[in-house]
Design a protein around this motif. Sequence first.
Motif, mmCIF file in Angstrom:
data_model
loop_
_atom_site.group_PDB
_atom_site.id
_atom_site.type_symbol
_atom_site.label_atom_id
_atom_site.label_comp_id
_atom_site.label_asym_id
_atom_site.label_seq_id
_atom_site.Cartn_x
_atom_site.Cartn_y
_atom_site.Cartn_z
ATOM 1 N N GLY A 276 0.838 -1.206 0.000
ATOM 2 C CA GLY A 276 0.000 0.000 0.000
ATOM 3 C C GLY A 276 0.867 1.246 0.000
ATOM 4 N N ALA A 277 1.883 1.252 0.883
ATOM 5 C CA ALA A 277 2.787 2.391 0.978
ATOM 6 C C ALA A 277 3.595 2.536 -0.315
ATOM 7 C CB ALA A 277 3.722 2.217 2.167
ATOM 8 N N TRP A 278 4.036 1.403 -0.841
ATOM 9 C CA TRP A 278 4.832 1.431 -2.078
ATOM 10 C C TRP A 278 4.009 2.010 -3.238
ATOM 11 C CZ3 TRP A 278 3.586 -1.561 -6.480
ATOM 12 C CH2 TRP A 278 4.469 -1.380 -7.557
ATOM 13 N N TYR A 279 2.753 1.564 -3.342
ATOM 14 C CA TYR A 279 1.902 2.017 -4.447
ATOM 15 C C TYR A 279 1.693 3.525 -4.363
ATOM 16 C CZ TYR A 279 -1.813 1.960 -7.907
ATOM 17 O OH TYR A 279 -2.554 2.182 -9.037
ATOM 18 N N LEU B 78 -8.275 -3.099 15.067
ATOM 19 C CA LEU B 78 -7.133 -2.248 15.440
ATOM 20 C C LEU B 78 -5.822 -2.963 15.177
ATOM 21 C CD1 LEU B 78 -8.186 -0.567 18.808
ATOM 22 C CD2 LEU B 78 -7.622 0.581 16.664
ATOM 23 N N SER B 79 -5.788 -4.273 15.511
ATOM 24 C CA SER B 79 -4.532 -5.011 15.325
ATOM 25 C C SER B 79 -4.157 -5.045 13.840
ATOM 26 C CB SER B 79 -4.627 -6.421 15.910
ATOM 27 O OG SER B 79 -5.212 -7.330 14.992
ATOM 28 N N ILE B 80 -5.148 -5.160 12.965
ATOM 29 C CA ILE B 80 -4.851 -5.165 11.523
ATOM 30 C C ILE B 80 -4.519 -3.751 11.045
ATOM 31 C CG2 ILE B 80 -5.770 -5.690 9.212
ATOM 32 C CD1 ILE B 80 -5.103 -8.152 10.896
ATOM 33 N N ALA B 81 -5.153 -2.738 11.646
ATOM 34 C CA ALA B 81 -4.837 -1.354 11.267
ATOM 35 C C ALA B 81 -3.360 -1.040 11.502
ATOM 36 C CB ALA B 81 -5.725 -0.378 12.039
ATOM 37 N N THR B 82 -2.769 -1.658 12.558
ATOM 38 C CA THR B 82 -1.351 -1.379 12.821
ATOM 39 C C THR B 82 -0.448 -1.915 11.713
ATOM 40 O OG1 THR B 82 -0.880 -3.436 14.032
ATOM 41 C CG2 THR B 82 -1.695 -1.571 15.329
ATOM 42 N N THR B 83 -0.927 -2.932 10.951
ATOM 43 C CA THR B 83 -0.065 -3.513 9.916
ATOM 44 C C THR B 83 0.170 -2.530 8.779
ATOM 45 O OG1 THR B 83 -1.873 -4.534 8.665
ATOM 46 C CG2 THR B 83 -0.881 -5.854 10.422
ATOM 47 N N SER B 84 -0.723 -1.550 8.629
ATOM 48 C CA SER B 84 -0.517 -0.563 7.574
ATOM 49 C C SER B 84 0.776 0.214 7.830
ATOM 50 C CB SER B 84 -1.717 0.389 7.526
ATOM 51 O OG SER B 84 -1.558 1.321 6.486
ATOM 52 N N ASP C 268 4.735 10.404 0.731
ATOM 53 C CA ASP C 268 5.620 9.801 1.719
ATOM 54 C C ASP C 268 5.026 8.469 2.200
ATOM 55 O OD1 ASP C 268 7.874 10.273 3.899
ATOM 56 O OD2 ASP C 268 6.072 9.480 4.896
ATOM 57 N N PRO C 269 5.828 7.387 2.238
ATOM 58 C CA PRO C 269 5.259 6.067 2.585
ATOM 59 C C PRO C 269 4.618 6.019 3.971
ATOM 60 C CG PRO C 269 7.666 5.977 2.431
ATOM 61 C CD PRO C 269 7.248 7.293 1.867
ATOM 62 N N LEU C 270 5.240 6.679 4.944
ATOM 63 C CA LEU C 270 4.683 6.604 6.301
ATOM 64 C C LEU C 270 3.351 7.359 6.377
ATOM 65 C CD1 LEU C 270 7.918 7.071 8.443
ATOM 66 C CD2 LEU C 270 6.706 4.959 7.911
ATOM 67 N N ILE C 271 3.303 8.534 5.731
ATOM 68 C CA ILE C 271 2.051 9.300 5.734
ATOM 69 C C ILE C 271 0.969 8.540 4.972
ATOM 70 C CG2 ILE C 271 0.977 11.436 4.881
ATOM 71 C CD1 ILE C 271 3.604 12.848 5.563
ATOM 72 N N ALA C 272 1.366 7.947 3.831
ATOM 73 C CA ALA C 272 0.409 7.156 3.050
ATOM 74 C C ALA C 272 -0.189 6.036 3.901
ATOM 75 C CB ALA C 272 1.094 6.577 1.817
ATOM 76 N N LEU D 246 -4.032 5.148 4.904
ATOM 77 C CA LEU D 246 -4.638 3.859 4.536
ATOM 78 C C LEU D 246 -5.156 3.070 5.742
ATOM 79 C CD1 LEU D 246 -2.204 2.632 1.741
ATOM 80 C CD2 LEU D 246 -4.631 3.165 1.474
ATOM 81 N N MET D 247 -4.812 3.524 6.939
ATOM 82 C CA MET D 247 -5.183 2.765 8.140
ATOM 83 C C MET D 247 -6.674 2.429 8.251
ATOM 84 S SD MET D 247 -2.968 3.802 11.434
ATOM 85 C CE MET D 247 -1.419 2.988 11.775
ATOM 86 N N PRO D 248 -7.581 3.387 7.964
ATOM 87 C CA PRO D 248 -9.010 3.040 8.078
ATOM 88 C C PRO D 248 -9.403 1.858 7.193
ATOM 89 C CG PRO D 248 -8.736 5.402 7.925
ATOM 90 C CD PRO D 248 -7.382 4.813 7.682
ATOM 91 N N ALA D 249 -8.782 1.766 5.996
ATOM 92 C CA ALA D 249 -9.093 0.644 5.110
ATOM 93 C C ALA D 249 -8.643 -0.670 5.752
ATOM 94 C CB ALA D 249 -8.405 0.840 3.765
#
Lengths: 291, 243
Positions: free
Chosen positions: A53-56, A201-207, A64-68, A72-75
């Motif tokens: 997601g960050a790469w795309y 939430l646990s999956i949101a952290t993977t973003s 910026d990948p971190l901002i991206a 994307l976290m809500p998704a």
Amino acid sequence: MDLSLGLFGNAIVSGLLLGGFYAAVTIGISISFGMLDIANIAHPAFIVLGSYGAWYANSRFGVDPLIASVVLMPAFYLLGAGIYQLYYHAFERRGDASLRGLAFFFGLLFITEVGLILVFGVDYRLVRAPYIGPSLYLGALEFPLRLLVPFLASLAMVGLLWLYLSRSFTGRAILAVAQDAEALRILGADPVRIKRIAFALSIATTSLAGAILIVIQPVEPSIGRDYIGRVFAIAVLGGLGSFAGTVVAAILLGIMESLTATFYGPSWSPAIAFGFLLLALAVKPSGMFGR
Amino acid sequence: MASSLTLSGVTAGYGAVHVLEDVSIAVPAGATVALLGTNGNGKSTLMKCVMGLVRPSAGSIVAEIDGVRHELVGRSTEAIVALGIGFVPEGRRLFPKLTVTENLMLGAFRAAARPEIARNLDFCFETFPRLRERAGQLAGSMSGGEQQMVALARALMSAPRILLIDEPSVGLAPVLVRRTIDKIRELKDSRQLTVLMAEQNFTQAIRIADQGYVIVHGRIAFEGASAEALNNNELIRKFYLGM
């Protein structure tokens, strides 16, 4: 003497910063496995999904990948909520959670990997950002920004999550739900809803964890497998469900791996790390910060 | 201010087994009603029916809160708690790996209880000074008597109008049973609660009960409008107390 001292200091620093990355990849497991008793072995696969997601966003739009990843976290949150709902209806509700649930997450791991391969191919991908390359120097110590910025982002995420869990009503219910779901119900909280929020939430952290991964190293679809063992080891070592424990264990593991890699060679680092895990659990089975 | 609870013709069970048959109970506003009976006669199942944890196959359960009638059968437990009905379950059911304060804060999960949380926490600590001393201790590491205090305080944190207490004396030493029962009366008076309490310990329970029902094999065997009526009843003396 001077040379090896500098080598030692820098190994400690890069280990510490690497620990920040480990904390980011483990904190989700600390929630799903540590607080909900859900052995989500597909977690690292979602981290790789986060990397893509960050790469795309980075390669396509120059974000910026971190901002991206934060955008994307809500998704990822919604994806997590959906997965939990499926898991609940298919397994947990019937009490089939342990072994079949494990197979379910194993399946998710492969589906995510194969999906990424089909869409993006097997090539290594990397991102561009101003902090990839330069370093800060403190005397002889080198702080590569490529590691320092993710370290700070990771600590910020862990800190915010901890505030949420300890200060909000839903957060406290998340801490309680695995201990006695029925008791939670008679206090007016629907345990299924609480678990869904926690798992999401646990999956949101993977973003963000995925973005951190791809900032630190190039990523290909199956790279998440390298982290399955380490992620669960850190969560157990820190004490299941303890955020402070997770951060301390992540940093300890990072420093140990870095020292081993510097002085004995990288191939020894998993042996040292898992050796330490076994030793620590023999002394204190509930982990360093386990309640 | 008035809150009352009325069960009419409640029949419930697990699968084909009927645990409750045609049970009718009235808990008038501001009263303490004791539900008496030995183990396995359906006291807990009745409490679970009120809380929506067991669904009755027949009958109705009506809570009247501030003049508004609510049919409880068919509602979720969360909705019943939200109305202002608190429950201290059998075996206390604390969260053993959370601290006393964390357990109490979870008691205030109900939306209506959240604005009063600081006041209610103060009240709980004043009522049970021991809990203030042990605020940071894990609930699972406390003694049975202290855990019963936490369970009562946790239910009070939800600012209930009607309080259901299932077997408060279970697992407690006799001196603590007496103290717990006294505390329930004190709380009922200071918080103007309507209380339904299931209890095996007949002599302790009727010390504070305004009325009592004796439940035998899932049916109401005797209904006493006062403590004396219960005390002097032939049936109770014979079957319950074995005199």
